[in-house]
Design a protein around this motif. Sequence first.
Motif, PDB file in Angstrom:
ATOM      1  N   LEU A  48      63.972 121.026 122.213  1.00  0.00           N
ATOM      2  CA  LEU A  48      63.777 120.736 120.785  1.00  0.00           C
ATOM      3  C   LEU A  48      64.266 119.347 120.380  1.00  0.00           C
ATOM      4  O   LEU A  48      64.373 119.043 119.202  1.00  0.00           O
ATOM      5  N   LEU A  49      64.563 118.510 121.376  1.00  0.00           N
ATOM      6  CA  LEU A  49      65.045 117.147 121.125  1.00  0.00           C
ATOM      7  C   LEU A  49      66.226 117.143 120.153  1.00  0.00           C
ATOM      8  O   LEU A  49      66.278 116.361 119.207  1.00  0.00           O
ATOM      9  N   THR A  50      67.183 118.006 120.427  1.00  0.00           N
ATOM     10  CA  THR A  50      68.377 118.081 119.588  1.00  0.00           C
ATOM     11  C   THR A  50      69.375 116.973 119.897  1.00  0.00           C
ATOM     12  O   THR A  50      70.376 116.827 119.203  1.00  0.00           O
ATOM     13  N   GLU A  51      69.109 116.221 120.937  1.00  0.00           N
ATOM     14  CA  GLU A  51      69.938 115.074 121.310  1.00  0.00           C
ATOM     15  C   GLU A  51      69.013 113.985 121.834  1.00  0.00           C
ATOM     16  O   GLU A  51      67.851 114.247 122.140  1.00  0.00           O
ATOM     17  N   PRO A  52      69.484 112.762 121.922  1.00  0.00           N
ATOM     18  CA  PRO A  52      68.623 111.698 122.459  1.00  0.00           C
ATOM     19  C   PRO A  52      68.138 112.052 123.878  1.00  0.00           C
ATOM     20  O   PRO A  52      68.889 112.613 124.684  1.00  0.00           O
ATOM     21  N   LEU A  53      66.912 111.738 124.144  1.00  0.00           N
ATOM     22  CA  LEU A  53      66.312 112.023 125.455  1.00  0.00           C
ATOM     23  C   LEU A  53      66.980 111.170 126.533  1.00  0.00           C
ATOM     24  O   LEU A  53      67.170 109.963 126.354  1.00  0.00           O
ATOM     25  N   ARG A  54      67.387 111.825 127.628  1.00  0.00           N
ATOM     26  CA  ARG A  54      68.042 111.134 128.736  1.00  0.00           C
ATOM     27  C   ARG A  54      67.273 111.414 130.026  1.00  0.00           C
ATOM     28  O   ARG A  54      66.511 112.380 130.110  1.00  0.00           O
ATOM     29  N   PRO A  55      67.476 110.604 131.059  1.00  0.00           N
ATOM     30  CA  PRO A  55      66.747 110.791 132.327  1.00  0.00           C
ATOM     31  C   PRO A  55      66.881 112.192 132.915  1.00  0.00           C
ATOM     32  O   PRO A  55      65.929 112.717 133.484  1.00  0.00           O
ATOM     33  N   GLU A  56      68.035 112.826 132.757  1.00  0.00           N
ATOM     34  CA  GLU A  56      68.210 114.169 133.331  1.00  0.00           C
ATOM     35  C   GLU A  56      67.398 115.235 132.599  1.00  0.00           C
ATOM     36  O   GLU A  56      67.260 116.354 133.084  1.00  0.00           O
ATOM     37  N   HIS A  57      66.823 114.897 131.457  1.00  0.00           N
ATOM     38  CA  HIS A  57      65.946 115.829 130.743  1.00  0.00           C
ATOM     39  C   HIS A  57      64.522 115.804 131.298  1.00  0.00           C
ATOM     40  O   HIS A  57      63.708 116.654 130.940  1.00  0.00           O
ATOM     41  N   ILE A  58      64.223 114.834 132.150  1.00  0.00           N
ATOM     42  CA  ILE A  58      62.871 114.649 132.683  1.00  0.00           C
ATOM     43  C   ILE A  58      62.769 115.246 134.083  1.00  0.00           C
ATOM     44  O   ILE A  58      63.666 115.083 134.904  1.00  0.00           O
ATOM     45  N   LYS A  59      61.652 115.911 134.348  1.00  0.00           N
ATOM     46  CA  LYS A  59      61.445 116.509 135.670  1.00  0.00           C
ATOM     47  C   LYS A  59      61.311 115.418 136.729  1.00  0.00           C
ATOM     48  O   LYS A  59      60.663 114.388 136.489  1.00  0.00           O
ATOM     49  N   PRO A  60      61.860 115.647 137.906  1.00  0.00           N
ATOM     50  CA  PRO A  60      61.778 114.634 138.959  1.00  0.00           C
ATOM     51  C   PRO A  60      60.382 114.526 139.574  1.00  0.00           C
ATOM     52  O   PRO A  60      60.019 113.492 140.099  1.00  0.00           O
ATOM     53  N   ARG A  61      59.616 115.595 139.501  1.00  0.00           N
ATOM     54  CA  ARG A  61      58.254 115.594 140.074  1.00  0.00           C
ATOM     55  C   ARG A  61      57.320 116.188 139.034  1.00  0.00           C
ATOM     56  O   ARG A  61      57.449 117.347 138.645  1.00  0.00           O
ATOM     57  N   LEU A  62      56.371 115.391 138.578  1.00  0.00           N
ATOM     58  CA  LEU A  62      55.483 115.815 137.503  1.00  0.00           C
ATOM     59  C   LEU A  62      54.185 116.374 138.060  1.00  0.00           C
ATOM     60  O   LEU A  62      53.560 115.775 138.929  1.00  0.00           O
ATOM     61  N   LEU A  63      53.790 117.533 137.540  1.00  0.00           N
ATOM     62  CA  LEU A  63      52.495 118.129 137.864  1.00  0.00           C
ATOM     63  C   LEU A  63      51.840 118.580 136.573  1.00  0.00           C
ATOM     64  O   LEU A  63      52.505 118.910 135.608  1.00  0.00           O
ATOM     65  N   GLY A  64      50.537 118.654 136.613  1.00  0.00           N
ATOM     66  CA  GLY A  64      49.782 118.988 135.420  1.00  0.00           C
ATOM     67  C   GLY A  64      49.116 117.715 134.933  1.00  0.00           C
ATOM     68  O   GLY A  64      49.566 116.612 135.217  1.00  0.00           O
ATOM     69  N   HIS A  65      48.022 117.868 134.235  1.00  0.00           N
ATOM     70  CA  HIS A  65      47.282 116.700 133.758  1.00  0.00           C
ATOM     71  C   HIS A  65      47.280 116.677 132.245  1.00  0.00           C
ATOM     72  O   HIS A  65      46.652 117.508 131.607  1.00  0.00           O
ATOM     73  N   TRP A  66      47.996 115.715 131.695  1.00  0.00           N
ATOM     74  CA  TRP A  66      48.006 115.558 130.259  1.00  0.00           C
ATOM     75  C   TRP A  66      46.606 115.250 129.768  1.00  0.00           C
ATOM     76  O   TRP A  66      46.197 115.710 128.698  1.00  0.00           O
ATOM     77  N   GLY A  67      45.829 114.505 130.526  1.00  0.00           N
ATOM     78  CA  GLY A  67      44.505 114.078 130.081  1.00  0.00           C
ATOM     79  C   GLY A  67      43.573 115.212 129.705  1.00  0.00           C
ATOM     80  O   GLY A  67      42.765 115.077 128.792  1.00  0.00           O
ATOM     81  N   THR A  68      43.653 116.353 130.377  1.00  0.00           N
ATOM     82  CA  THR A  68      42.788 117.484 130.036  1.00  0.00           C
ATOM     83  C   THR A  68      43.370 118.336 128.915  1.00  0.00           C
ATOM     84  O   THR A  68      42.647 119.081 128.259  1.00  0.00           O
ATOM     85  N   SER A  69      44.657 118.230 128.692  1.00  0.00           N
ATOM     86  CA  SER A  69      45.349 119.184 127.828  1.00  0.00           C
ATOM     87  C   SER A  69      45.012 119.091 126.340  1.00  0.00           C
ATOM     88  O   SER A  69      44.794 120.134 125.710  1.00  0.00           O
TER      89      SER A  69
END
Length: 178
Positions: A48-69
């Motif tokens: 819910l972005l209750t704090e500033p976004l930090r690198p540890e909030h991001i997945k190390p390996r991304l899957l899924g296609h935003w372009g189709t979503s």
Amino acid sequence: MTQLDRTRNVPAAAPAALADEELRALDAHWRAANYLTVGQIYRMGNALLTEPLRPEHIKPRLLGHWGTSPGLNLVHTHLNRVIKARSQDALCIWGPGHGGPAVLANSWLEGTYSETYPDVSRDAAGMARLFRQFSFPGGVPSHVAPETPGSIHEGGELGYSLSHAYGAALDNPGLLVA
């Protein structure tokens, strides 16, 4: 070509314009589905972005296609409107395989995901679990799968999707298959 009202075999009435409130609700649903979709693809924490976004909030390996979503979310949002307005029996066959987060987002928003998987509740904790489990070890696949509420096939291949859609329509001619 004029469309016909199939029940009376007469020209169908022109569709009524959507009221402002209905347009706002559709837009809000679409934006919420997009937020949930991008959260599944990219985020490990801080749903819910209750704090500033930090690198540890991001997945190390991304899957899924935003372009189709966003397109899948738009179809789902408006198809739900048609289904409700017309009491239409419908089945969605999702072809883009890595568009799975969009289908999961919509099933979570409408409540069917949490009915099937009560541990992914429709609250902040459930949203965090939805984000973490997507395409992560021990979680759910990055594409639509038979265990996805509302899905009858393994996503990822448009050809397979088309064969399922044709089969569903031939088995049930009154069914709207999108």
